[in-house]
Design a protein around this motif. Structure first.
Motif, PDB file in Angstrom:
ATOM      1  N   HIS A   1     -32.383  -2.072  78.333  1.00  0.00           N
ATOM      2  CA  HIS A   1     -33.547  -2.489  77.551  1.00  0.00           C
ATOM      3  C   HIS A   1     -33.149  -3.443  76.430  1.00  0.00           C
ATOM      4  N   GLY A   2     -32.003  -4.131  76.630  1.00  0.00           N
ATOM      5  CA  GLY A   2     -31.670  -5.246  75.764  1.00  0.00           C
ATOM      6  C   GLY A   2     -30.767  -4.940  74.597  1.00  0.00           C
ATOM      7  N   LEU A   3     -30.297  -3.710  74.467  1.00  0.00           N
ATOM      8  CA  LEU A   3     -29.419  -3.384  73.351  1.00  0.00           C
ATOM      9  C   LEU A   3     -27.971  -3.682  73.701  1.00  0.00           C
ATOM     10  N   PHE A   4     -27.256  -4.257  72.755  1.00  0.00           N
ATOM     11  CA  PHE A   4     -25.809  -4.388  72.882  1.00  0.00           C
ATOM     12  C   PHE A   4     -25.217  -3.022  72.577  1.00  0.00           C
ATOM     13  N   MET A   5     -24.445  -2.482  73.513  1.00  0.00           N
ATOM     14  CA  MET A   5     -23.994  -1.105  73.396  1.00  0.00           C
ATOM     15  C   MET A   5     -22.545  -1.027  72.927  1.00  0.00           C
ATOM     16  N   GLU A   6     -22.334  -0.201  71.913  1.00  0.00           N
ATOM     17  CA  GLU A   6     -21.029  -0.037  71.294  1.00  0.00           C
ATOM     18  C   GLU A   6     -20.549   1.387  71.590  1.00  0.00           C
ATOM     19  N   LEU A   7     -19.531   1.476  72.426  1.00  0.00           N
ATOM     20  CA  LEU A   7     -19.090   2.749  72.998  1.00  0.00           C
ATOM     21  C   LEU A   7     -17.968   3.348  72.175  1.00  0.00           C
TER      22      LEU A   7
ATOM     23  N   ASP B   1     -21.226  -6.370  85.134  1.00  0.00           N
ATOM     24  CA  ASP B   1     -21.230  -7.230  83.949  1.00  0.00           C
ATOM     25  C   ASP B   1     -21.136  -6.353  82.703  1.00  0.00           C
ATOM     26  N   TRP B   2     -19.974  -6.383  82.057  1.00  0.00           N
ATOM     27  CA  TRP B   2     -19.721  -5.564  80.867  1.00  0.00           C
ATOM     28  C   TRP B   2     -19.845  -6.381  79.593  1.00  0.00           C
ATOM     29  N   SER B   3     -20.452  -7.562  79.662  1.00  0.00           N
ATOM     30  CA  SER B   3     -20.464  -8.458  78.507  1.00  0.00           C
ATOM     31  C   SER B   3     -21.319  -7.951  77.361  1.00  0.00           C
TER      32      SER B   3
ATOM     33  N   ALA C   1     -11.518  -4.028  79.730  1.00  0.00           N
ATOM     34  CA  ALA C   1     -11.321  -3.262  78.501  1.00  0.00           C
ATOM     35  C   ALA C   1     -10.945  -4.183  77.349  1.00  0.00           C
ATOM     36  N   ILE C   2     -10.098  -5.171  77.622  1.00  0.00           N
ATOM     37  CA  ILE C   2      -9.711  -6.118  76.576  1.00  0.00           C
ATOM     38  C   ILE C   2     -10.900  -6.967  76.151  1.00  0.00           C
ATOM     39  N   GLN C   3     -11.730  -7.390  77.109  1.00  0.00           N
ATOM     40  CA  GLN C   3     -12.937  -8.141  76.735  1.00  0.00           C
ATOM     41  C   GLN C   3     -13.821  -7.333  75.790  1.00  0.00           C
ATOM     42  N   CYS C   4     -13.841  -6.016  75.971  1.00  0.00           N
ATOM     43  CA  CYS C   4     -14.713  -5.154  75.163  1.00  0.00           C
ATOM     44  C   CYS C   4     -14.235  -5.012  73.722  1.00  0.00           C
TER      45      CYS C   4
ATOM     46  N   ASN D   1     -16.362  -9.903  73.757  1.00  0.00           N
ATOM     47  CA  ASN D   1     -17.696  -9.280  73.734  1.00  0.00           C
ATOM     48  C   ASN D   1     -18.187  -9.031  72.311  1.00  0.00           C
ATOM     49  N   PRO D   2     -17.419  -8.335  71.464  1.00  0.00           N
ATOM     50  CA  PRO D   2     -17.903  -8.137  70.091  1.00  0.00           C
ATOM     51  C   PRO D   2     -18.010  -9.448  69.317  1.00  0.00           C
TER      52      PRO D   2
END
Length: 613
Positions: free
Chosen positions: A253-259, A278-280, A317-320, A324-325
């Motif tokens: 629903h459009g949220l950027f998710m921070e795990l 797509d983990w972007s 994982a490195i992209q995350c 990504n951030p």
């Protein structure tokens, strides 16, 4: 500090260096280099560095210019410096220059600082504080996000107040201000009648005007209408999802998710099972981690290792924790990739699958070998406005913590809370009265909890009874100035005398922790900067914490397995988070004010209630 004028001058020089028309300072040559934009590896690459920036990246020997030095690392793999999309540096309890010494050898070279901790203590000094370490030579890049929760609710006061004008000024003063820290008070966002509605929307408006990022905090918000409303409000992210299903619903629903790590294994497993490719729109967030825990587990590197162990490809994982951030926070001109114009922040790996870090470079120079930080830590003489923040107003006595009963009463009804009490109503107990004062009931795990106002200097405090926490051992108390998010002083104790002693000891050291046993102060830990952080090494701070824990082990602490998670057993450090007032809390205890004279208030409705009746 980044500003537009200096940025133009830097990039004019970098352009000439990239073309080989001006010399570079050094060339770093590596065996492999990860391009985070395409998630591909390039072999035998060189990184050309001018000042603290990258001017050129390409195959070894391809750059046409000259450099003062060439550094060869043919056996190592280069990835960008790791970034924190959402972190409270205050939760390390180290000042920023010592935070850098702790986390940079573990790969973390930039942090989006969620500053509602320090901001709630010294709001007007927020940017000055977070920029100080960098100005003194620290290589850690801190991108501050001034706190939306300043104050956390309309029923709390002191330390700072941020609205439209304040946020507009922050965003104008520095390009390093990335946006607005996590908007936590969801009832105030959707409800025009909430007392914080206008203040919060003013901050959101100022952030939109500057094209900044409005970070969210959607704890407990799981139904689809609320998730839709949350996203519609412009709150761009959430770091509070606990299950794969909740994570997926918010992501879709459009949220950027921070795990965060505590739910990472289950969430990654669930996302992989759903076929996410797509983990972007995902980053890893440390949020809160103490120096002691970082010494044990790691920093951002721990988050990456845990993700790989949970089944995620190392490159994703490195992209995350890089591109990504950086994209989400609109910081890609400076961080997130090994590319021209970016800071020369580079992590050199010796083992990809185990994510073993051999060296970290920052600002174009090597800053660590293994886990050892090899630079001198800047010696910052933090001023009085940063150090002198715990203003109780004088010495407290046992009488200040007493809860009086009307003459002739032998029992009183009492409103009772417990840690992480999210129900619509508080608990109600009948408690005994002795010598005109309402008493604890350790047989039913009921003790006393207090919030002491550390801003007004008026010896002002609220107190009530709490269940399932605190010391059962007589004449013991624990006090701390770490009390999310307002950071008044909290104290829990088995006697009023011990509680007064603990708070007085805490005020004397300028904040931190104070533990009393047998009406004697047996351990203190100093957080002399803002009552949240200490200007010393992680190892020195950890040694004090271990002494505190050792003394705490000599006390019998209350615990209710039926209503509390397992980590509540033993020393109740997590009480620092039990003072939160944001959603999904209802009834909470805050420092007393004219609107909330006894401190017990429903933050969703503004309703108040007596402590005893």
């Amino acid at each position: 500090m980044i500003n537009a004028k200096s940025e133009v001058l830097i990039r004019q020089k970098l352009t000439l260096v990239a073309l080989g028309k001006a010399p570079a300072d050094r060339i770093l040559r590596v065996g492999r280099l990860l391009d985070t934009a395409t998630r591909t590896w390039a072999e035998n690459q060189e990184i050309v560095i001018k000042g603290d920036r990258i001017a050129y990246v390409g195959p070894a020997g391809s750059w046409p210019g000259t450099a003062d030095a060439i550094v060869d690392r043919p056996s190592l793999m280069a990835i960008p410096g790791l970034g924190e999309v959402h972190k409270h540096i205050e939760s390390s309890h180290l000042t920023p220059e010592w935070e850098a010494a702790l986390v940079m050898p573990r790969g973390n070279t930039w942090t989006c600082e969620a500053s509602h901790e320090f901001s709630n203590v010294r709001g007007s000094r927020t940017l000055e504080f977070w920029m100080a370490a960098r100005q003194h030579g620290s290589p850690l890049k801190i991108f501050p996000l001034p706190g939306s929760a300043v104050p956390p609710t309309a029923y709390e006061h002191g330390g700072g107040w941020f609205g439209y004008d304040e946020q507009k000024s922050f965003l104008k003063d520095s390009l390093m201000v990335a946006g607005l820290d996590e908007v936590m008070d969801w009832p105030a966002v959707w409800n025009p009648e909430n007392a914080s509605h206008a203040r919060l929307w003013g901050m959101i408006e100022a952030t939109f005007e500057a094209r900044g990022v409005v970070e969210g905090h959607a704890a407990g918000l799981r139904d689809l209408p609320t998730i839709n409303a949350f996203a519609a409000a412009g709150l761009a992210s959430d770091h509070e999802a606990w299950t794969a299903e909740e994570f997926w619903d918010k992501l879709s629903h459009g949220l950027f998710m921070e795990l965060r790590p505590h739910s990472m294994p289950d969430v990654i497993k669930g996302l992989l099972q759903r076929g996410l490719s797509d983990w972007s729109q995902i980053a890893f967030a440390t949020d809160d981690r103490s120096a002691s825990e970082t010494l044990q587990k790691g920093a951002t590197d721990y988050n990456v290792r845990l993700a790989i162990q949970s089944g995620l490809a190392p490159e994703i994982a490195i992209q995350c924790v890089t591109i990504n951030p950086a994209r989400h926070m609109r910081l890609t001109p400076w961080v997130g990739s090994i590319a021209p114009g970016r800071f020369a922040d580079i992590v050199l790996l010796s083992d990809l699958e185990n994510f073993e870090i051999a060296e970290v470079w920052a600002d174009g120079r090597q800053v660590s070998e293994g886990k050892r930080y090899i630079l001198d830590v800047p010696q910052i003489d933090w001023p009085e406005w940063a150090r002198n923040t715990v203003q109780i107003g004088g010495e407290l006595t046992a009488a200040d913590f007493a809860i009086e009963a009307p003459a002739g009463r032998t029992t009183m009804m009492a409103a009772v809370l417990r840690p992480f009490h999210w129900e619509d109503s508080f608990l109600t107990y009948e408690l005994p009265v002795e010598e005109g004062r309402v008493q604890r009931d350790t047989g039913r795990n009921i003790t006393k909890f207090a919030i002491v106002d550390r801003f007004s200097g008026k010896k002002s405090l609220s107190k009530m009874f709490w269940a399932g926490t605190g010391p059962r051992t007589p004449d013991c108390a624990l006090a701390s100035s770490l009390a999310h998010d307002k950071h008044n002083v909290w104290c829990v104790g088995s006697s009023d005398e011990a509680m007064a002693m603990a708070v007085n000891a805490l005020a004397e050291i300028g904040g931190g922790w104070a533990l009393v046993r047998d009406n004697k102060v047996v351990a203190t830990v100093r957080y002399e900067v803002a009552g949240l952080m200490s200007s010393r090494s992680a190892e020195d701070l950890d040694a004090d914490m271990q002494r505190l824990y050792a003394e705490g082990d000599k006390i019998d602490w209350m615990f209710e397995p039926s209503s509390s998670p397992r980590w509540w057993a033993g020393f109740p450090e997590r009480l620092a988070f039990a003072t939160l007032t944001c959603a999904p809390w209802r009834w909470v205890l805050v420092a007393p004010s004219d609107d909330v004279p006894q401190g017990l208030v429903n933050v969703a409705t503004g309703e108040t209630h007596p402590i005893v009746w």
